[in-house]
Design an enzyme around this catalytic site. Structure first.
Site, mmCIF file in Angstrom:
data_model
loop_
_atom_site.group_PDB
_atom_site.id
_atom_site.type_symbol
_atom_site.label_atom_id
_atom_site.label_comp_id
_atom_site.label_asym_id
_atom_site.label_seq_id
_atom_site.Cartn_x
_atom_site.Cartn_y
_atom_site.Cartn_z
ATOM 1 N N LYS A 22 0.851 -1.210 0.000
ATOM 2 C CA LYS A 22 0.000 0.000 0.000
ATOM 3 C C LYS A 22 0.877 1.247 0.000
ATOM 4 O O LYS A 22 0.637 2.198 -0.737
ATOM 5 C CB LYS A 22 -0.867 -0.023 1.240
ATOM 6 C CG LYS A 22 -1.432 1.322 1.653
ATOM 7 C CD LYS A 22 -2.281 1.251 2.883
ATOM 8 C CE LYS A 22 -1.517 1.450 4.169
ATOM 9 N NZ LYS A 22 -1.228 2.852 4.529
ATOM 10 N N ASN A 23 1.943 1.224 0.825
ATOM 11 C CA ASN A 23 2.747 2.443 0.996
ATOM 12 C C ASN A 23 3.733 2.675 -0.135
ATOM 13 O O ASN A 23 4.465 3.667 -0.115
ATOM 14 C CB ASN A 23 3.449 2.427 2.356
ATOM 15 C CG ASN A 23 2.453 2.638 3.487
ATOM 16 O OD1 ASN A 23 1.274 2.949 3.238
ATOM 17 N ND2 ASN A 23 2.881 2.432 4.713
ATOM 18 N N CYS A 120 -3.657 12.200 13.658
ATOM 19 C CA CYS A 120 -4.432 10.962 13.649
ATOM 20 C C CYS A 120 -4.203 10.294 15.006
ATOM 21 O O CYS A 120 -3.524 10.848 15.873
ATOM 22 C CB CYS A 120 -3.998 10.062 12.498
ATOM 23 S SG CYS A 120 -2.408 9.294 12.781
ATOM 24 N N ARG A 125 1.499 14.115 13.407
ATOM 25 C CA ARG A 125 1.765 13.890 11.979
ATOM 26 C C ARG A 125 1.914 15.201 11.193
ATOM 27 O O ARG A 125 1.220 15.435 10.217
ATOM 28 C CB ARG A 125 0.675 13.028 11.351
ATOM 29 C CG ARG A 125 0.260 11.798 12.087
ATOM 30 C CD ARG A 125 1.303 10.710 12.172
ATOM 31 N NE ARG A 125 1.698 10.168 10.902
ATOM 32 C CZ ARG A 125 1.043 9.207 10.257
ATOM 33 N NH1 ARG A 125 -0.076 8.750 10.766
ATOM 34 N NH2 ARG A 125 1.494 8.738 9.103
ATOM 35 N N ASP A 317 5.601 0.241 12.002
ATOM 36 C CA ASP A 317 4.323 -0.349 11.565
ATOM 37 C C ASP A 317 4.173 -1.802 11.992
ATOM 38 O O ASP A 317 3.127 -2.405 11.765
ATOM 39 C CB ASP A 317 4.185 -0.250 10.039
ATOM 40 C CG ASP A 317 3.992 1.196 9.613
ATOM 41 O OD1 ASP A 317 4.092 1.468 8.401
ATOM 42 O OD2 ASP A 317 3.770 2.050 10.485
ATOM 43 N N ARG A 409 -8.118 -0.534 5.490
ATOM 44 C CA ARG A 409 -7.325 0.506 4.815
ATOM 45 C C ARG A 409 -6.026 -0.079 4.269
ATOM 46 O O ARG A 409 -5.508 0.370 3.270
ATOM 47 C CB ARG A 409 -6.962 1.621 5.797
ATOM 48 C CG ARG A 409 -8.110 2.455 6.252
ATOM 49 C CD ARG A 409 -7.633 3.657 7.016
ATOM 50 N NE ARG A 409 -6.591 4.354 6.254
ATOM 51 C CZ ARG A 409 -5.982 5.446 6.697
ATOM 52 N NH1 ARG A 409 -6.301 5.944 7.877
ATOM 53 N NH2 ARG A 409 -5.063 6.045 5.979
HETATM 54 C C1 EPZ Z 1 4.826 6.795 6.497
HETATM 55 O O1 EPZ Z 1 4.088 7.816 7.141
HETATM 56 C C2 EPZ Z 1 3.889 5.602 6.388
HETATM 57 N N1 EPZ Z 1 2.733 5.954 5.565
HETATM 58 C C3 EPZ Z 1 3.431 5.179 7.787
HETATM 59 O O2 EPZ Z 1 2.625 4.027 7.651
HETATM 60 C C4 EPZ Z 1 4.667 4.825 8.608
HETATM 61 O O3 EPZ Z 1 4.261 4.505 9.916
HETATM 62 C C5 EPZ Z 1 5.633 6.015 8.634
HETATM 63 O O4 EPZ Z 1 5.958 6.423 7.281
HETATM 64 C C6 EPZ Z 1 6.934 5.692 9.353
HETATM 65 O O5 EPZ Z 1 7.546 4.596 8.740
HETATM 66 C C7 EPZ Z 1 2.869 5.968 4.216
HETATM 67 O O6 EPZ Z 1 3.929 5.698 3.677
HETATM 68 C C8 EPZ Z 1 1.653 6.318 3.425
HETATM 69 P P1 EPZ Z 1 6.979 10.095 8.491
HETATM 70 P P2 EPZ Z 1 4.660 9.324 7.144
HETATM 71 O O7 EPZ Z 1 6.832 11.374 7.751
HETATM 72 O O8 EPZ Z 1 5.477 9.565 5.942
HETATM 73 C C9 EPZ Z 1 7.768 13.376 11.789
HETATM 74 C C10 EPZ Z 1 0.786 2.671 7.982
HETATM 75 O O9 EPZ Z 1 0.507 2.053 8.996
HETATM 76 N N2 EPZ Z 1 7.545 14.360 10.712
HETATM 77 O O10 EPZ Z 1 8.084 9.149 8.099
HETATM 78 O O11 EPZ Z 1 3.516 10.221 7.441
HETATM 79 C C11 EPZ Z 1 6.504 12.624 12.158
HETATM 80 O O12 EPZ Z 1 5.761 13.347 13.112
HETATM 81 C C12 EPZ Z 1 1.261 4.090 8.075
HETATM 82 O O13 EPZ Z 1 0.775 2.212 6.814
HETATM 83 C C13 EPZ Z 1 7.698 15.717 10.976
HETATM 84 O O14 EPZ Z 1 8.005 16.110 12.103
HETATM 85 O O15 EPZ Z 1 5.619 9.290 8.411
HETATM 86 C C14 EPZ Z 1 7.046 11.329 12.720
HETATM 87 O O16 EPZ Z 1 7.383 11.528 14.077
HETATM 88 C C15 EPZ Z 1 1.071 4.633 9.475
HETATM 89 N N3 EPZ Z 1 7.492 16.614 9.974
HETATM 90 C C16 EPZ Z 1 8.333 11.099 11.914
HETATM 91 O O17 EPZ Z 1 8.648 12.360 11.303
HETATM 92 C C17 EPZ Z 1 7.136 16.227 8.703
HETATM 93 O O18 EPZ Z 1 6.987 17.103 7.820
HETATM 94 C C18 EPZ Z 1 8.189 10.064 10.812
HETATM 95 O O19 EPZ Z 1 7.055 10.426 10.048
HETATM 96 C C19 EPZ Z 1 6.983 14.855 8.454
HETATM 97 C C20 EPZ Z 1 7.199 13.939 9.469
#
Ligand code: EPZ
Length: 431
Positions: A22-23, A120, A125, A317, A409
């Site tokens: 999915k991702n 969420c 996020r 995850d 999802r």
């Molecule tokens: C991706 O989310 C995945 N989703 C998530 O999977 C996964 O848990 C996550 O990466 C971590 O591996 C998709 O790929 C669609 P991040 P993402 O940006 O990109 C902080 C699932 O279960 N951050 O890597 O949204 C954030 O708060 C989902 O399939 C900022 O501070 O996660 C977090 O603490 C859940 N500022 C950390 O970085 C930003 O602009 C990692 O978040 C972006 C992120």
């Protein structure tokens, strides 16, 4: 809302086939916005997030078609023109990954209005790094009435370093940079396999990207991208979830169509917990080898600490699913969640089934082994739902899980796949 009714205590036996990731599918569908030609994706999983993104594409005025294939769906997207550069709140709030259309829209069309995703269940996020990177590429960003308004007269290559590693942040900026003038260097970039698969697709579309899969990604901008065809990588989280299902039920499951190099941290941790995993490499098609992993649950699981980390570390995850497993392991295990600030909601539901878990901030201590008994439970997010399914499979008696739309999802027909390997689980439709 649909529910799952599970009768636990049955070891799982047999083979399941893993769906496409999915991702990886989500950013790769967004990448189709970067060209006016058709992009065809194979092995697209039949999950709700994909349908949500297709609805968003329709909102944008972009046609897409879906055809059923033997292994997943074939999705064709042709973004000939953009009727409406708006990603509305009603869709973005359903799926925060909608923010992945922002980079491609700004790069190709020069403007976009995308609702801020909001938080969420698992955390705030934020998308500040997505926006900071787009500004550094020359876009003008304004936030008004909960929407991101992005404008650009042509993006310019830049060197951007991520304050924290962000998967979709890396994907958004990598996509935008493919059409920027000049070269872009992304530092402290995400190394996830889904980022690498996206870069492979973009390069097939004529982009010039090097270093995907490492912390430094170099993108040389080109004037346009063209259509292509691409097969999506297997879903490593679904595969790992089924490996845990074998372990927690004391069964023996073969998980087919897997990329073992995406699962080294998970396989290592499960082995530490006493789970036996054998790998059979099977050529699938001429160019790629996909493996079958066979996991066999031990009679006695051992407690093993884990800390979630960005790839190639143990994936966040899989944290919820691993916690369910540790409730059945002998001894105390410490689970540390370093990625998200609120990703232990499943602990409360597991405790209602008899687990002994002490949560303190980003650390949870699981005292096993505690027999689990079936209960009425509530799913809070995608991976927490998977954790409750696993606990239900191991529990004595019946477990009812409400709000399974969370699990739909990201898992393709999980109850059908589990039933085929001996689980007693059925979907109960209802309000
Ligand atoms: C991706 O989310 C995945 N989703 C998530 O999977 C996964 O848990 C996550 O990466 C971590 O591996 C998709 O790929 C669609 P991040 P993402 O940006 O990109 C902080 C699932 O279960 N951050 O890597 O949204 C954030 O708060 C989902 O399939 C900022 O501070 O996660 C977090 O603490 C859940 N500022 C950390 O970085 C930003 O602009 C990692 O978040 C972006 C992120």
């Amino acid at each position: 809302m649909d529910k799952f009714l599970i009768t636990g205590g049955r070891p799982l036996e047999g083979q399941v086939a893993i769906s496409g990731a999915k991702n990886a599918a989500l950013p790769e569908m967004a990448a189709a916005l970067l060209t006016n030609q058709g992009v065809i994706l194979h092995n697209v999983p039949r999950v709700r997030d994909i349908s949500t993104l297709r609805s968003l594409m329709e909102e944008l005025g972009v046609d897409s078609s879906v055809t059923h294939e033997e292994h997943g769906n074939r999705v064709e997207i042709e973004a000939r023109q953009l009727l409406n550069p708006l990603a509305p709140y009603e869709l973005v709030k359903q799926m925060r990954a909608s923010v992945l259309v922002l980079g491609p829209l700004v790069a190709r069309f020069g403007h976009a209005r995308v609702s801020l995703p909001g938080g969420c269940a698992i955390g705030a996020r934020p998308v500040n790094l997505h926006l900071k990177g787009l500004e550094q590429l020359g876009a003008t960003i304004k936030i008004e009435h909960g929407y991101i308004h992005a404008q650009s007269d042509g993006l310019k290559g830049t060197n951007f370093s991520f304050d924290v590693i962000s998967v979709t942040g890396t994907e958004n900026l990598m996509m935008a940079a493919t059409l920027a003038e000049g070269e872009t260097l992304l530092e402290n970039a995400a190394r996830e396999p889904e980022v690498q698969d996206l870069a492979n697709l973009l390069n097939k579309m004529g982009a010039q990207i090097e270093g995907a899969g490492t912390g430094e990604i170099r993108i040389r901008g080109v004037s346009r991208l063209h259509g292509t065809e691409h097969s999506i990588i297997p879903d490593r989280i679904e595969a790992a979830t089924f490996l845990v299902a074998a372990a927690i039920t004391g069964g023996r499951l073969s998980v087919a169509w897997v990329e073992p190099t995406h699962l080294t941290a998970v396989m290592g941790k499960l082995a530490e917990a006493g789970v036996r995993i054998d790998k059979v490499a099977k050529p699938v098609g001429s160019l790629e080898t996909r493996a079958i992993l066979t996991a066999e649950g031990p009679t006695r699981l051992r407690a093993a600490d884990v800390t979630t980390q960005e790839f190639p570390g143990f994936p966040t995850d899989m944290q919820a699913q691993y916690m369910a497993l540790m409730t059945q392991a002998e001894g105390a295990s410490v689970i540390t969640e370093t990625i998200f600030e609120n990703r232990f909601l499943h602990a409360l539901e597991l405790a209602r089934m008899g687990a002994d878990i002490a949560v303190n901030g980003r650390r949870a201590v699981v005292h096993g082994r505690t027999p689990l008994s079936g209960a009425k439970t509530l799913a809070s997010d995608l991976r927490a739902s998977a954790s409750l399914v696993l606990a239900g499979l191991a529990a004595e008696g019946e477990t009812l899980i409400d709000r399974v739309y969370h699990i739909d999802r990201g898992y393709e027909r999980i109850e059908e796949k589990l039933t085929r390997v001996g689980a007693k689980i059925r979907r109960v439709s209802g309000n």
